[in-house]
Design a protein around this motif. Sequence first.
Motif, PDB file in Angstrom:
ATOM      1  N   GLU A   1       0.839  -1.203   0.000  1.00 40.19           N
ATOM      2  CA  GLU A   1       0.000   0.000   0.000  1.00 40.19           C
ATOM      3  C   GLU A   1       0.865   1.240   0.000  1.00 40.19           C
ATOM      4  O   GLU A   1       0.519   2.254  -0.608  1.00 40.19           O
ATOM      5  CB  GLU A   1      -0.968  -0.042   1.185  1.00 40.19           C
ATOM      6  CG  GLU A   1      -2.030  -1.114   0.966  1.00 40.19           C
ATOM      7  CD  GLU A   1      -2.969  -1.308   2.130  1.00 40.19           C
ATOM      8  OE1 GLU A   1      -2.886  -0.557   3.105  1.00 40.19           O
ATOM      9  OE2 GLU A   1      -3.804  -2.228   2.047  1.00 40.19           O
ATOM     10  N   LYS A   2       1.999   1.158   0.668  1.00 39.14           N
ATOM     11  CA  LYS A   2       2.922   2.296   0.660  1.00 39.14           C
ATOM     12  C   LYS A   2       3.608   2.413  -0.699  1.00 39.14           C
ATOM     13  O   LYS A   2       3.733   3.513  -1.246  1.00 39.14           O
ATOM     14  CB  LYS A   2       3.964   2.113   1.766  1.00 39.14           C
ATOM     15  CG  LYS A   2       4.879   3.299   1.987  1.00 39.14           C
ATOM     16  CD  LYS A   2       4.195   4.405   2.731  1.00 39.14           C
ATOM     17  CE  LYS A   2       5.089   5.607   2.922  1.00 39.14           C
ATOM     18  NZ  LYS A   2       4.367   6.743   3.496  1.00 39.14           N
ATOM     19  N   LEU A   3       4.025   1.278  -1.234  1.00 35.18           N
ATOM     20  CA  LEU A   3       4.688   1.285  -2.543  1.00 35.18           C
ATOM     21  C   LEU A   3       3.799   1.905  -3.612  1.00 35.18           C
ATOM     22  O   LEU A   3       4.272   2.658  -4.455  1.00 35.18           O
ATOM     23  CB  LEU A   3       5.008  -0.154  -2.980  1.00 35.18           C
ATOM     24  CG  LEU A   3       6.251  -0.829  -2.438  1.00 35.18           C
ATOM     25  CD1 LEU A   3       6.302  -2.260  -2.940  1.00 35.18           C
ATOM     26  CD2 LEU A   3       7.490  -0.102  -2.892  1.00 35.18           C
TER      27      LEU A   3
ATOM     28  N   GLU B   1       1.779   4.212  -3.411  1.00 34.19           N
ATOM     29  CA  GLU B   1       1.647   5.667  -3.342  1.00 34.19           C
ATOM     30  C   GLU B   1       2.786   6.367  -4.072  1.00 34.19           C
ATOM     31  O   GLU B   1       2.820   7.595  -4.141  1.00 34.19           O
ATOM     32  CB  GLU B   1       1.587   6.115  -1.872  1.00 34.19           C
ATOM     33  CG  GLU B   1       0.295   5.710  -1.222  1.00 34.19           C
ATOM     34  CD  GLU B   1       0.217   6.068   0.251  1.00 34.19           C
ATOM     35  OE1 GLU B   1       1.072   6.829   0.713  1.00 34.19           O
ATOM     36  OE2 GLU B   1      -0.700   5.583   0.925  1.00 34.19           O
ATOM     37  N   ARG B   2       3.733   5.618  -4.566  1.00 33.27           N
ATOM     38  CA  ARG B   2       4.862   6.228  -5.239  1.00 33.27           C
ATOM     39  C   ARG B   2       4.909   5.808  -6.718  1.00 33.27           C
ATOM     40  O   ARG B   2       5.781   6.232  -7.438  1.00 33.27           O
ATOM     41  CB  ARG B   2       6.123   5.801  -4.491  1.00 33.27           C
ATOM     42  CG  ARG B   2       7.433   6.329  -4.986  1.00 33.27           C
ATOM     43  CD  ARG B   2       7.634   7.806  -4.733  1.00 33.27           C
ATOM     44  NE  ARG B   2       8.756   8.281  -5.526  1.00 33.27           N
ATOM     45  CZ  ARG B   2       9.292   9.486  -5.425  1.00 33.27           C
ATOM     46  NH1 ARG B   2       8.820  10.353  -4.566  1.00 33.27           N
ATOM     47  NH2 ARG B   2      10.299   9.838  -6.182  1.00 33.27           N
TER      48      ARG B   2
ATOM     49  N   GLN C   1      -5.924   1.012  -1.118  1.00 35.81           N
ATOM     50  CA  GLN C   1      -6.067  -0.050  -0.137  1.00 35.81           C
ATOM     51  C   GLN C   1      -6.608  -1.283  -0.821  1.00 35.81           C
ATOM     52  O   GLN C   1      -7.539  -1.195  -1.623  1.00 35.81           O
ATOM     53  CB  GLN C   1      -6.995   0.388   0.990  1.00 35.81           C
ATOM     54  CG  GLN C   1      -6.903  -0.536   2.187  1.00 35.81           C
ATOM     55  CD  GLN C   1      -7.898  -0.207   3.264  1.00 35.81           C
ATOM     56  OE1 GLN C   1      -8.720   0.698   3.112  1.00 35.81           O
ATOM     57  NE2 GLN C   1      -7.848  -0.938   4.337  1.00 35.81           N
TER      58      GLN C   1
ATOM     59  N   TYR D   1      -3.314   8.570  -4.406  1.00 34.17           N
ATOM     60  CA  TYR D   1      -3.065   9.199  -3.106  1.00 34.17           C
ATOM     61  C   TYR D   1      -3.062   8.132  -2.016  1.00 34.17           C
ATOM     62  O   TYR D   1      -2.265   8.156  -1.096  1.00 34.17           O
ATOM     63  CB  TYR D   1      -4.137  10.251  -2.808  1.00 34.17           C
ATOM     64  CG  TYR D   1      -3.850  11.028  -1.540  1.00 34.17           C
ATOM     65  CD1 TYR D   1      -2.916  12.051  -1.553  1.00 34.17           C
ATOM     66  CD2 TYR D   1      -4.491  10.726  -0.353  1.00 34.17           C
ATOM     67  CE1 TYR D   1      -2.619  12.749  -0.405  1.00 34.17           C
ATOM     68  CE2 TYR D   1      -4.203  11.417   0.804  1.00 34.17           C
ATOM     69  CZ  TYR D   1      -3.264  12.436   0.774  1.00 34.17           C
ATOM     70  OH  TYR D   1      -2.967  13.119   1.913  1.00 34.17           O
ATOM     71  N   ARG D   2      -3.990   7.205  -2.175  1.00 34.19           N
ATOM     72  CA  ARG D   2      -4.082   6.094  -1.233  1.00 34.19           C
ATOM     73  C   ARG D   2      -4.675   4.927  -1.986  1.00 34.19           C
ATOM     74  O   ARG D   2      -5.638   5.090  -2.736  1.00 34.19           O
ATOM     75  CB  ARG D   2      -4.999   6.474  -0.060  1.00 34.19           C
ATOM     76  CG  ARG D   2      -5.437   5.309   0.813  1.00 34.19           C
ATOM     77  CD  ARG D   2      -4.427   5.047   1.900  1.00 34.19           C
ATOM     78  NE  ARG D   2      -4.951   4.159   2.933  1.00 34.19           N
ATOM     79  CZ  ARG D   2      -4.542   2.888   3.099  1.00 34.19           C
ATOM     80  NH1 ARG D   2      -3.669   2.364   2.287  1.00 34.19           N
ATOM     81  NH2 ARG D   2      -5.036   2.169   4.086  1.00 34.19           N
TER      82      ARG D   2
END
Lengths: 169, 409
Positions: free
Chosen positions: B67-69, B71-72, B369, B366-367
Amino acid sequence: MSKELNPELVLEKLKAQFGESIIKQEEGSDMLTLEVAREKIKEIISWLKNDPELQVSFLTLLGGVHYPKDEGRELAVVYHLHSLIHNFRMRLKVFMSIGQPEVPTITDVYVGANWQERETFDFYGIRFKGHPNLTRILNEDSMDYHPLRKEYHLEDGTREDKDDRFFGR
Amino acid sequence: MSKLKEEKRFENIPSLSQETIDGEIATLNLGPTHPATHGIFQNILKVDGEKILSSEQTVGYIHRAFEKLSERRPYHQITPITDRLNYCSSPINNMGWHMTVEKLIGAEIPKRVQYMRVIIMELARIADHLICNSVIGVDTGALTGFTYVFQEREKIYELYEEICGARLTTNIGRIGGFERDFTPEFHRKFQEFMKKFPKVLEEFDGLLSRNRIFMDRTKGAGPISGERALEYGFVGPNLRAAGVDYDVRVMNPYSSYEDFDFIIPVGVNGDTYDRFMVRQEEMRQSMNIIKQAYENLPEGDYHADIPDFYLPPKEEVYNNMEALIYHFKIVMGETPVPVGEVYHSVEGGNGELGYYLISDGGRTPYRLQFRRPCFIYYQAYPEMITGQTISDAVLTLSSLNVIAGELDA
């Protein structure tokens, strides 16, 4: 399938029951999206589940979002609910300040929310009041920050080849 | 970012309690790397002889911060991440993601693409269920079925290979359609598969589904009631085995599923045997859907007309200025994306696989999930195995089809 449930009816019923606690409706979304009062979230979800007409009784997804620029309401928890009887989906949001990230747990309404709340705590540091075991779930226990908050950049800060300025951003 | 605290890796390893020393209750570590867990997750079982009194789970061993990946990464670069969720049926994850983005940008997808997607998604479902069901066999001690159906799974992987060049982590298709049309070689292999597979499936079915030993082992192992399953957020075959006929393909049809005629099998007891039987019937229904989709495959383009997102053909990139610009913009992730929020779900191998995407108009989400069905229903495992034997616990685990990649994301 029984009769159709439309967003207007649900909103009307919710407003009649909870009044001020339904703060606003977000327009232009793919499903009924409501912002609700943080303290009331558990009562609202439990009422939606038990109301014989609506029966919004399936928790699809629970997760956090971080909006660092929104002062006073930096963190959000988003609940996706689904009425399997009426095939009606809706989304509830609660906002809170990053200084006091607390929201009532819904584990006693949906037992399946347990790990999802732990995950949200793990990623965003949102504390779910009354949760039976609010510990990290995916990350290591000794970690002392909440990695999905926007201040933690993914890339190594020393790298220059991925600088956004080079691409006009 | 401050320094990590002192490592406490061994903190959770159970110490010998007084009960254990007395010889009444033993603590057993099932996992994290144990042949019976089929993936990396730990279960600490408290057992009295063969009987399980309680269990405690640890997950997160292969957490990769998807989920963090996301965002980039630009939208098209997220597809390879989705491969690695449920890696037994990667194409479904890929298509689910493509459809989520298409829903956000409001793209109109040609009927042919939708049918092609259905064919591939149902092939992936068969591959997924084949693994799960044959592994239930392995855990009851019947290795034959497993080795036999893996040949057919191999054929499905060859079909993926013919479409996208990859086998396990497929990265299949593009936002808006496919990179190429079905090739003649695909048609040949596909028809061969369609001819042969039903016989293999029936033979596999004959090995297990009315096998006395298999039935004795699986009936009553790890049961859950429909109400309880819904409370826990069960979806897919595991929920249907408990008697609730919830299937995203029927409830919220995507990719033209409403055009096909198929049955949703449901079980009664929600035990391992029912889960096995539901998956078995789902494979037959998948064959049925594939047949309908292939026979009625519409003519037309194999991709949508969205030059902002779908890469132009390579020859044009070299010879045509406009195509070159689009190519550059897509690869660099510079195409404008509308601001908005969407939730889209597909019926994955394990049930409702959802994508909740928030876009702020930037080049990356942006997000994002993922609704990972495994993560949500694996919580119920301790409740399902309490009071059962250790061998039943192993069976329950394999019949839930918990895939570590999807569990930990």
